[in-house]
Design a protein around this motif. Structure first.
Motif, PDB file in Angstrom:
ATOM      1  N   VAL A   1      78.091  88.601 -42.169  1.00 12.90           N
ATOM      2  CA  VAL A   1      79.356  88.983 -42.825  1.00 12.90           C
ATOM      3  C   VAL A   1      80.541  88.866 -41.883  1.00 12.90           C
ATOM      4  CG1 VAL A   1      78.278  90.519 -44.502  1.00 12.90           C
ATOM      5  CG2 VAL A   1      78.885  91.409 -42.239  1.00 12.90           C
ATOM      6  N   GLU A   2      80.304  88.903 -40.578  1.00  9.67           N
ATOM      7  CA  GLU A   2      81.409  88.845 -39.624  1.00  9.67           C
ATOM      8  C   GLU A   2      82.015  87.445 -39.527  1.00  9.67           C
ATOM      9  OE1 GLU A   2      80.293  90.360 -35.848  1.00  9.67           O
ATOM     10  OE2 GLU A   2      79.882  92.374 -36.587  1.00  9.67           O
ATOM     11  N   LYS A   3      81.262  86.442 -39.981  1.00  9.21           N
ATOM     12  CA  LYS A   3      81.789  85.069 -39.870  1.00  9.21           C
ATOM     13  C   LYS A   3      82.875  84.809 -40.906  1.00  9.21           C
ATOM     14  CE  LYS A   3      77.738  83.032 -40.004  1.00  9.21           C
ATOM     15  NZ  LYS A   3      76.624  82.082 -39.947  1.00  9.21           N
ATOM     16  N   GLY A   4      82.635  85.298 -42.103  1.00 12.95           N
ATOM     17  CA  GLY A   4      83.632  85.115 -43.146  1.00 12.95           C
ATOM     18  C   GLY A   4      83.759  83.675 -43.622  1.00 12.95           C
ATOM     19  N   ASP A   5      82.867  82.787 -43.211  1.00  9.86           N
ATOM     20  CA  ASP A   5      82.921  81.383 -43.616  1.00  9.86           C
ATOM     21  C   ASP A   5      81.492  80.855 -43.700  1.00  9.86           C
ATOM     22  OD1 ASP A   5      83.206  78.619 -43.887  1.00  9.86           O
ATOM     23  OD2 ASP A   5      85.088  78.623 -42.759  1.00  9.86           O
ATOM     24  N   ASN A   6      81.057  80.513 -44.929  1.00 12.91           N
ATOM     25  CA  ASN A   6      79.682  80.064 -45.137  1.00 12.91           C
ATOM     26  C   ASN A   6      79.450  78.640 -44.660  1.00 12.91           C
ATOM     27  OD1 ASN A   6      78.861  82.483 -46.259  1.00 12.91           O
ATOM     28  ND2 ASN A   6      79.504  81.880 -48.324  1.00 12.91           N
ATOM     29  N   LYS A   7      80.546  77.948 -44.290  1.00 15.54           N
ATOM     30  CA  LYS A   7      80.393  76.560 -43.834  1.00 15.54           C
ATOM     31  C   LYS A   7      79.502  76.504 -42.599  1.00 15.54           C
ATOM     32  CE  LYS A   7      83.943  73.804 -44.074  1.00 15.54           C
ATOM     33  NZ  LYS A   7      85.238  73.133 -43.767  1.00 15.54           N
ATOM     34  N   ASN A   8      79.636  77.502 -41.732  1.00 17.12           N
ATOM     35  CA  ASN A   8      78.812  77.557 -40.529  1.00 17.12           C
ATOM     36  C   ASN A   8      77.325  77.574 -40.850  1.00 17.12           C
ATOM     37  OD1 ASN A   8      81.364  78.376 -39.046  1.00 17.12           O
ATOM     38  ND2 ASN A   8      79.837  78.430 -37.415  1.00 17.12           N
ATOM     39  N   ASP A   9      76.972  78.305 -41.897  1.00 20.83           N
ATOM     40  CA  ASP A   9      75.556  78.429 -42.251  1.00 20.83           C
ATOM     41  C   ASP A   9      74.937  77.075 -42.573  1.00 20.83           C
ATOM     42  OD1 ASP A   9      75.678  81.114 -41.876  1.00 20.83           O
ATOM     43  OD2 ASP A   9      75.646  81.673 -43.997  1.00 20.83           O
ATOM     44  N   ILE A  10      75.594  76.307 -43.418  1.00 20.34           N
ATOM     45  CA  ILE A  10      75.039  75.015 -43.817  1.00 20.34           C
ATOM     46  C   ILE A  10      75.058  74.042 -42.647  1.00 20.34           C
ATOM     47  CG2 ILE A  10      77.242  74.183 -44.772  1.00 20.34           C
ATOM     48  CD1 ILE A  10      73.725  73.336 -46.061  1.00 20.34           C
ATOM     49  N   TRP A  11      76.065  74.141 -41.784  1.00 17.41           N
ATOM     50  CA  TRP A  11      76.113  73.290 -40.587  1.00 17.41           C
ATOM     51  C   TRP A  11      74.905  73.571 -39.686  1.00 17.41           C
ATOM     52  CZ3 TRP A  11      81.894  73.603 -38.548  1.00 17.41           C
ATOM     53  CH2 TRP A  11      82.715  72.837 -39.391  1.00 17.41           C
ATOM     54  N   LEU A  12      74.708  74.864 -39.392  1.00 14.87           N
ATOM     55  CA  LEU A  12      73.616  75.245 -38.481  1.00 14.87           C
ATOM     56  C   LEU A  12      72.253  74.927 -39.084  1.00 14.87           C
ATOM     57  CD1 LEU A  12      75.057  78.667 -37.259  1.00 14.87           C
ATOM     58  CD2 LEU A  12      74.816  76.590 -35.893  1.00 14.87           C
ATOM     59  N   PHE A  13      72.118  75.186 -40.383  1.00 14.16           N
ATOM     60  CA  PHE A  13      70.850  74.896 -41.058  1.00 14.16           C
ATOM     61  C   PHE A  13      70.558  73.397 -41.015  1.00 14.16           C
ATOM     62  CE2 PHE A  13      68.119  74.117 -44.747  1.00 14.16           C
ATOM     63  CZ  PHE A  13      67.158  75.104 -44.582  1.00 14.16           C
ATOM     64  N   SER A  14      71.556  72.583 -41.284  1.00 14.25           N
ATOM     65  CA  SER A  14      71.381  71.125 -41.277  1.00 14.25           C
ATOM     66  C   SER A  14      71.019  70.621 -39.889  1.00 14.25           C
ATOM     67  CB  SER A  14      72.661  70.437 -41.761  1.00 14.25           C
ATOM     68  OG  SER A  14      72.954  70.800 -43.085  1.00 14.25           O
ATOM     69  N   LEU A  15      71.682  71.158 -38.855  1.00 17.41           N
ATOM     70  CA  LEU A  15      71.381  70.740 -37.483  1.00 17.41           C
ATOM     71  C   LEU A  15      69.959  71.128 -37.097  1.00 17.41           C
ATOM     72  CD1 LEU A  15      74.753  71.571 -35.716  1.00 17.41           C
ATOM     73  CD2 LEU A  15      73.734  69.300 -35.976  1.00 17.41           C
ATOM     74  N   ALA A  16      69.525  72.312 -37.549  1.00 18.56           N
ATOM     75  CA  ALA A  16      68.154  72.740 -37.253  1.00 18.56           C
ATOM     76  C   ALA A  16      67.152  71.780 -37.886  1.00 18.56           C
ATOM     77  CB  ALA A  16      67.928  74.162 -37.755  1.00 18.56           C
ATOM     78  N   VAL A  17      67.423  71.349 -39.111  1.00 12.02           N
ATOM     79  CA  VAL A  17      66.549  70.394 -39.804  1.00 12.02           C
ATOM     80  C   VAL A  17      66.532  69.052 -39.076  1.00 12.02           C
ATOM     81  CG1 VAL A  17      66.258  69.035 -41.920  1.00 12.02           C
ATOM     82  CG2 VAL A  17      66.770  71.483 -42.067  1.00 12.02           C
ATOM     83  N   LEU A  18      67.716  68.576 -38.714  1.00 13.86           N
ATOM     84  CA  LEU A  18      67.829  67.249 -38.098  1.00 13.86           C
ATOM     85  C   LEU A  18      67.176  67.170 -36.721  1.00 13.86           C
ATOM     86  CD1 LEU A  18      71.506  66.480 -39.098  1.00 13.86           C
ATOM     87  CD2 LEU A  18      69.523  65.130 -39.798  1.00 13.86           C
ATOM     88  N   LEU A  19      67.188  68.280 -35.987  1.00 14.80           N
ATOM     89  CA  LEU A  19      66.711  68.252 -34.604  1.00 14.80           C
ATOM     90  C   LEU A  19      65.241  68.646 -34.459  1.00 14.80           C
ATOM     91  CD1 LEU A  19      69.795  69.878 -32.816  1.00 14.80           C
ATOM     92  CD2 LEU A  19      69.206  67.438 -32.901  1.00 14.80           C
ATOM     93  N   SER A  20      64.629  69.140 -35.533  1.00 20.09           N
ATOM     94  CA  SER A  20      63.320  69.779 -35.394  1.00 20.09           C
ATOM     95  C   SER A  20      62.118  68.897 -35.724  1.00 20.09           C
ATOM     96  CB  SER A  20      63.248  71.005 -36.299  1.00 20.09           C
ATOM     97  OG  SER A  20      64.248  71.917 -35.964  1.00 20.09           O
ATOM     98  N   SER A  21      60.992  69.304 -35.106  1.00 19.08           N
ATOM     99  CA  SER A  21      59.668  68.817 -35.512  1.00 19.08           C
ATOM    100  C   SER A  21      59.089  69.807 -36.526  1.00 19.08           C
ATOM    101  CB  SER A  21      58.702  68.760 -34.327  1.00 19.08           C
ATOM    102  OG  SER A  21      59.266  68.148 -33.203  1.00 19.08           O
TER     103      SER A  21
END
Length: 634
Positions: free
Chosen positions: A108-128
């Motif tokens: 709730v402290e971020k106030g911007d959900n854009k970060n969530d999808i960015w971080l989630f996408s990067l985790a998917v792209l970088l992971s095994s």
């Protein structure tokens, strides 16, 4: 074995910052520098989930440590951005385990959900392997919180061009999906029957009918996406670590003896699965990811997502391949140069020089092919071969020059008194020519017994004898002990010897040219062999991935069919047909025809004239290697 990089604690890989009041992700160069030292293949395990759900504890367990990633004990999220911890793989000694702990979603402290999808996408792209951590049960609320899966295709594209079937391709490139359900207090039971954790997950992903209902469509959407994008899924449930609230808030300080044994057992089972089943990270076209490559991918994907709002896997691979191929040429060429500098010149024979050069070139080629990828038109292979050819010519010239220097020193060593006698006119007397020939013969015999003269021994000797032709003619002319007829015979004999030596030298030059050509042919055949071995391994891997994708989609056909959802089953059946067609095309023997034409072009550029006499050998060599590997591997 490559040296293992050991980190005592995690470091931020991707920082979550702000720029002009807007969220911005920035790659931490210090973390990239650490990755640059890891030349082993990497297994990348990321964890995502809502903040304050105990993600960091599981990552510390995977790292074999009680503390490391910040656990936190308040309602505030401790992890900001994506943090990285590189540790030796516990069971695969030739690999490095890279753990990525992401900032909690829904903070709730971020106030911007854009970060969530960015971080989630990067985790998917970088992971095994991607671990999704949640609390309680897998219910509609849990799946609603995983709505990011449905949005991920907005940020991740497989190909740079529009592709109608792209949704069906994600599962081929996405990581293993592991759902970790924390604080699970229910029985693993469905309709009165005990089920496994995986069956529990698959049951939770069943769809509601009829699908035309808006409510059911919203219910089904995250389930459809999860099944579509993550073909390999696994589930683990965990008891509460402890019923003591204070201990629960400070798990990193609590000894194992004070933690629920069931939770410890479940955690170990989770870790064992991750260690055994998480594969080396690869990107499209079977490229193995090492530390430096992971660092590059992190930079490429982060920049793409934050600047253009989406990351394209194909573009990332092209960008990475350009850098890697250039480095492959540079690294392999440097190896050849360094090893050739260690060769003691001059070599005794040309064969010796060519054999050494060939062996070093073969080793350099292995270095190039190991690092090079997606060099489809073999541009970089040609650049590498051209570089080796140029350096070989430089070393060959140096070998010849060293030989010349050595031979001239020897001639001078044995002809000092001879030259002095010539200067003093010692041979310009009756009987002088006989003495001249005797002294010259002694010089030649001494010269020929010396080793280490190198490839220019005959040429330097001929130059020496040729330089004496005029003085010998004068000595013969002034030798009154000889009759006119004997003088004519001596002149004729001397000229004949010189002609024979010139002929011998010419034949030697022709022989050496032939040696060079044959060695170039053998070298290019070795290039083809190594290239085919590399491509065979890549094709073997791609075939394996195709089989896995077909198997996973066949399972979905069965599951949707059992639920009476024929439309979905048919959609997966069409994807299976496409995969089968791709497999058939990949295993068609004509796959190597473009390779043959490309290799001919490369050979004609690097070894001019070789294709005119050897073009069919290229095709035959490729064909032979293909048949061998087809028998062995397919």
């Amino acid at each position: 074995m490559e040296p293992v990089v050991k980190m005592d604690s995690p470091i931020c890989l991707i920082e979550n910052t702000e720029e002009k009041g807007r969220p911005k992700l920035v790659v931490n160069q210090e973390a990239i520098n650490i990755l640059a030292k890891i030349n082993q293949p990497v297994v990348v395990v990321s964890i995502v989930g809502l903040y304050r759900t105990g993600k960091s504890y599981l990552m510390n367990k995977l790292a074999g440590a009680q503390r490391g990633f910040a656990l936190g004990s308040t309602v505030q999220s401790k992890t900001k951005g994506i943090w990285m911890w590189c540790v030796p793989h516990p069971i695969k000694l030739d690999q490095t385990l890279v753990l990525l702990d992401t900032e909690g979603l829904g903070d709730v402290e971020k106030g911007d959900n854009k970060n969530d999808i960015w971080l989630f996408s990067l985790a998917v792209l970088l992971s095994s392997a991607l671990v999704y951590n949640s609390k309680g049960t897998i219910d509609q609320d849990a799946l609603d919180k995983l709505k990011l899966v449905g949005e991920i295709t907005e940020l991740i594209k497989v190909k740079s061009k529009d592709n109608e079937d792209e949704e069906g391709e994600y599962s081929r490139y996405f990581p293993i999906f592991i759902w970790a359900v924390r604080d699970f207090i229910l029985k693993l039971e469905i309709d009165g029957k005990l089920v496994s954790e995986d069956e529990y997950l698959e049951n939770a992903l069943k769809l509601k009918m009829p699908e035309k209902s808006l409510k059911n469509m919203e219910y089904n959407h995250p389930r459809n996406c999860l099944r579509m994008y993550f073909g390999k899924r696994k589930c683990f449930v965990f008891d509460l670590p402890t019923a003591d609230k204070e201990r629960l808030q400070a798990l990193e300080e609590v000894s194992e003896g004070e933690i629920n044994p069931n939770f410890l057992s479940q955690s170990q089972k989770f870790c064992d699965y991750v260690f055994q089943n998480s594969k080396v990270k690869r990107v499209k076209d079977a490229m193995i990811v090492t530390g430096p490559r992971l660092g590059e991918l992190a930079k490429i994907y982060t920049e793409a997502i934050t600047s253009s709002n989406f990351a394209c896997m194909e573009d990332a691979v092209l960008s990475l391949s350009e850098k890697e191929n250039k480095m492959a040429v540079q690294e392999a060429a440097q190896y050849y140069e360094d090893r050739m500098k260690e060769v003691v010149l001059p070599t005794e024979t040309l064969d010796q020089f060519l054999d050494l050069s060939k062996k070093i070139k073969n080793d350099a080629e292995k270095i190039f092919l190991k690092r090079s990828f997606k060099d489809e038109d073999r541009h970089f292979l040609g650049e590498f071969l051209e570089s080796i050819k140029n350096m070989k010519e430089v070393f060959s010239s140096a070998n010849e020059e060293k030989s010349r220097e050595r031979c001239k020193v020897l001639i001078e060593k044995y002809s000092t008194n001879f030259e002095k006698a010539l200067d003093e006119g010692v041979y310009l007397i009756p009987g002088g020519h006989a003495k001249y020939k005797e002294d010259l013969k002694a010089i030649l015999e001494a010269y020929k017994t010396e080793s280490g003269k190198g490839v220019k021994a005959e040429e330097v000797l001929q130059e020496f004898l040729k330089s004496k032709q005029r003085i010998e003619a004068l000595i013969i002319k002034e030798d009154n002990a000889l009759t006119q007829r004997e003088k004519e015979k001596e002149e004729e004999y001397s000229a004949k010897n010189l002609r024979e030596m010139e002929k011998k030298l010419q034949e030697l030059e022709e022989s050496q040219k032939k040696q060079n050509m044959e060695m170039e042919k053998a070298g290019f055949q070795e290039t083809i062999k190594q290239l085919m071995e590399k491509m065979s391994e890549e094709r073997k891997f791609m075939n394996q991935k195709l089989e896995e994708a077909i198997s996973e989609k066949s399972r979905e056909v069965q599951l949707y069919g059992q639920q009476g959802l024929q439309k979905h089953a048919n959609m997966y059946q069409e994807q299976i047909k496409d995969l089968q067609q791709e497999r058939k095309k990949q295993n068609d023997p004509t796959w190597y025809d473009p390779i043959v034409n490309t290799l001919k072009r490369v050979a004609s550029q690097v070894v001019p004239g070789i294709i005119s006499v050897w073009g069919d050998v290229v095709k035959q060599s490729v064909n032979d290697y293909w048949m061998d590997y087809e028998e062995d591997d397919f």
